[in-house]
Design a protein around this motif. Structure first.
Motif, PDB file in Angstrom:
ATOM      1  N   ARG B  30       0.805  -1.214   0.000  1.00 35.52           N
ATOM      2  CA  ARG B  30       0.000   0.000   0.000  1.00 35.52           C
ATOM      3  C   ARG B  30       0.843   1.271   0.000  1.00 35.52           C
ATOM      4  NH1 ARG B  30      -3.681  -1.051   5.074  1.00 35.52           N
ATOM      5  NH2 ARG B  30      -4.572   0.963   4.499  1.00 35.52           N
ATOM      6  N   SER B  51      -2.200   4.498   1.114  1.00 35.54           N
ATOM      7  CA  SER B  51      -3.669   4.563   1.088  1.00 35.54           C
ATOM      8  C   SER B  51      -4.161   5.889   0.531  1.00 35.54           C
ATOM      9  CB  SER B  51      -4.237   4.354   2.510  1.00 35.54           C
ATOM     10  OG  SER B  51      -3.959   3.057   2.951  1.00 35.54           O
ATOM     11  N   GLU B  52      -3.632   6.249  -0.614  1.00 30.14           N
ATOM     12  CA  GLU B  52      -4.054   7.413  -1.395  1.00 30.14           C
ATOM     13  C   GLU B  52      -3.689   8.753  -0.753  1.00 30.14           C
ATOM     14  OE1 GLU B  52      -8.037   6.912  -3.357  1.00 30.14           O
ATOM     15  OE2 GLU B  52      -8.180   5.193  -2.014  1.00 30.14           O
ATOM     16  N   SER B  70      -6.997   3.995  -5.577  1.00 24.44           N
ATOM     17  CA  SER B  70      -7.500   3.065  -4.560  1.00 24.44           C
ATOM     18  C   SER B  70      -6.891   1.670  -4.709  1.00 24.44           C
ATOM     19  CB  SER B  70      -9.030   2.984  -4.616  1.00 24.44           C
ATOM     20  OG  SER B  70      -9.448   2.585  -5.899  1.00 24.44           O
ATOM     21  N   ASN B  71      -6.396   1.332  -5.893  1.00 22.47           N
ATOM     22  CA  ASN B  71      -5.764   0.017  -6.080  1.00 22.47           C
ATOM     23  C   ASN B  71      -4.251   0.087  -5.813  1.00 22.47           C
ATOM     24  OD1 ASN B  71      -4.872   1.451  -8.261  1.00 22.47           O
ATOM     25  ND2 ASN B  71      -5.614   0.017  -9.818  1.00 22.47           N
TER      26      ASN B  71
END
Lengths: 114, 112
Positions: B30, B51-52, B70-71
């Motif tokens: 992530r 996480s963005e 988001s991916n």
């Protein structure tokens, strides 16, 4: 960021052990010692990391001085494929802010002679 | 497990143009970081996303920006390109900040 000092270059012969030193006299108690290497025309590659005790993995060993002011990356039998720039990096285990990044110095250029 | 992939691998742009580079992290990772590597300055940190959210930014001008989806895939954008932006741009992914970072092969950007 805590600073590390490494020799600019080192030379070794194939199949001999190599000891790559790193000085980090201003290391704090929460700094992990990380080693990465960058082979020609590739991105950096993780090698090993440790906090206080010596560490071994399939690639190398990391010997950490008792006062943690220096460490040595040990390649037990150098091969031609080990010719690379080796970076010693400190990362604060507490995380947050600037600790998310890797701060690369100039590293040590290891030449392996056949 | 597939490694970190970066596209494109090579790019030639003209001064004043903008460019977007893409990075796909290792599945499950992530955290994505970006670095610039030049012969003169070595490897320098650009920014890091988790996480963005951008958690840290290096000392680069505002022309350098990034985002994470988001991916976990990430893009970086450089606007109004300058000759000095010619470099190898490396992307790295990790599970969290303290785990080892896995680097991609990089995108070689040449600005003419």
């Amino acid at each position: 960021d805590a600073k590390t000092t490494q020799p600019n270059s080192m030379e070794s012969n194939e199949e001999e052990p190599v000891h790559l030193p790193c000085n980090h006299s201003t290391i704090s108690g929460t700094d992990y010692i990380h080693w990465y290497r960058q082979l020609p025309s590739q991105g950096p590659e993780y090698v090993i990391h440790g906090l206080t005790s010596n560490v071994n993995n399939r690639m190398a060993s990391l010997a950490i001085a008792e006062d943690r002011k220096s460490s040595t990356l040990i390649l037990h039998r150098a091969t031609l494929r080990d010719a690379a720039v080796y970076y010693c990096i400190l990362r604060d285990v507490r995380g947050g802010g600037s600790n998310y990044k890797l701060t690369f110095g100039k590293g040590t250029l290891l030449t392996v002679n056949p | 497990k597939a490694g970190v992939t970066q596209t494109p691998r090579y790019l030639i742009k003209t001064r004043g143009q903008q460019v977007t580079l893409s990075c796909s992290p290792i599945s499950g990772h992530r955290s994505v970081s970006w670095y610039q590597q030049t012969p003169g300055q070595g490897l320098q940190f650009l920014f890091e996303y988790f996480s963005e959210t951008q958690r840290n930014k290096g000392n680069f001008p505002g022309r350098f920006s990034g985002r994470q989806f988001s991916n976990s895939r990430s893009e970086m954008n450089v606007s109004t390109l300058e000759l000095g932006d010619s470099a190898l741009y490396l992307c790295a992914s990790s599970l969290t900040f303290l785990y080892e970072q896995y680097f991609g092969p990089g995108t070689r950007l040449t600005v003419t």
